[in-house]
Scaffold this active site. Sequence first.
Site: not given
Ligand code: SAH
Length: 400
Positions: A235, A257-258, A344
């Site tokens: 993520f 990330d997705s 969060c």
């Molecule tokens: N850790 C990051 C913030 C994470 S926000 C930082 O430090 O900036 C959450 C992220 O999860 C987003 O970028 C979103 O695109 C991603 N996301 C949401 N669902 C997901 C999934 N099933 N698999 C992978 N990424 C995902």
Amino acid sequence: MPAMNAIEVKGKLVLRSKKDQALRRFHPWVFSNAIKESEGDFEDGDCVEVQSNKGKYLGIGHYQDSGSISVRMLSFFNEEIDGNFLNDRIQNAWNTRLKLGLYSENNNCFRLIFAEGDRLPGLIADYYAGVVVMQCHSSGMYQSRHLIAESLMSLEAVTAVYCKVSSSLKKGSSENLREELLAGNIPDQLIATENGIKFLIDWKDGQKTGFFLDQRENRLLIGELSKGKKVLNTFCYTGGFSMFSMLHEAELVHSLDSSQPALDLLEENLKLNGFESQNHQSICADAVEHIKDLPEDYDIIILDPPAFAKSRHARHNAVQGYKRLNAAAIRQIKPGGIIATFSCSQVVDYALFYNTIVAAGISAEREIKVLKRLIQPGDHPCSIFHPEGEYLKGLLIEVL
Ligand code: SAH
């Protein structure tokens, strides 16, 4: 005589017996079930006065038609809501960030206004190298956006204000709420510096206001643990944690990330900081699926998913989601490996999150040491009377 730009109070809400207790303790929300009766002709977003059942003045706030929170309190005192009021609150928020040392050559991005925590419920504003990206979570704040922008522009270090609208507000409104530049100009490439690392900020099309400022301190911490280590940052969005692991010479960093646009920006961020090298790889995949079977023996895994639960009735499923994700990481990380795991979701409190990681550990059949509890930083302050503001919770654990 109200001041020229004062926002008119359009009506009055009287609370049911005993429902004034939370407000007397400066808790800033009035729930719809606390309201006994209303007077006056007011609409979504208007300012209303709130009174106790016995007629005591309790304060003034923004009325909201949709959702369970009917009023978000702006003040618990009898004062005018006008440009001066907003100037004071915004200047106060700016001063807090100065006190925290967040505005320096080494760091020029931070959350400038954190809603209830800065006594401006419904308003988020993030500061990126002069540009403020505000996000309205209530109709009242949306309707006051021009006054807010004016106040923000009166701060010397602010050069532009862009207004975004939260998805829940968009959904609850019949109008077409516009996202727009309210003041100044924004450069084509907006670059902000967090603890010496440069990040491109996608203020227009990126997620939330364009960057996740709440992980600043946790990124520093993970960076410092990364030297010579194999790191998986799931993520990862635009690579916040990854950049600090790269800075501290991790052996390899895999960022997952997705969202491909987020990963594209991550690649730009690597270049911007001179980190292009063989030891970084971006992976566009579903983290929940990917983590079931990891190809690498990682020393550090970061789990920073989006809010799995946005409401109380989604909480049970969210907890199951956190448990499965964490259990898979705990099962596969190498002995002595470290996991930084976060939630969060506002409706998942610390105790519930902690117990979920306990359940994940039981299911993975591994012993675990808790090294540190992780929280949101000081630019995401909480009123001591509004614990709901503490939304980011995390644990740094060692898996034996
Ligand atoms: N850790 C990051 C913030 C994470 S926000 C930082 O430090 O900036 C959450 C992220 O999860 C987003 O970028 C979103 O695109 C991603 N996301 C949401 N669902 C997901 C999934 N099933 N698999 C992978 N990424 C995902």
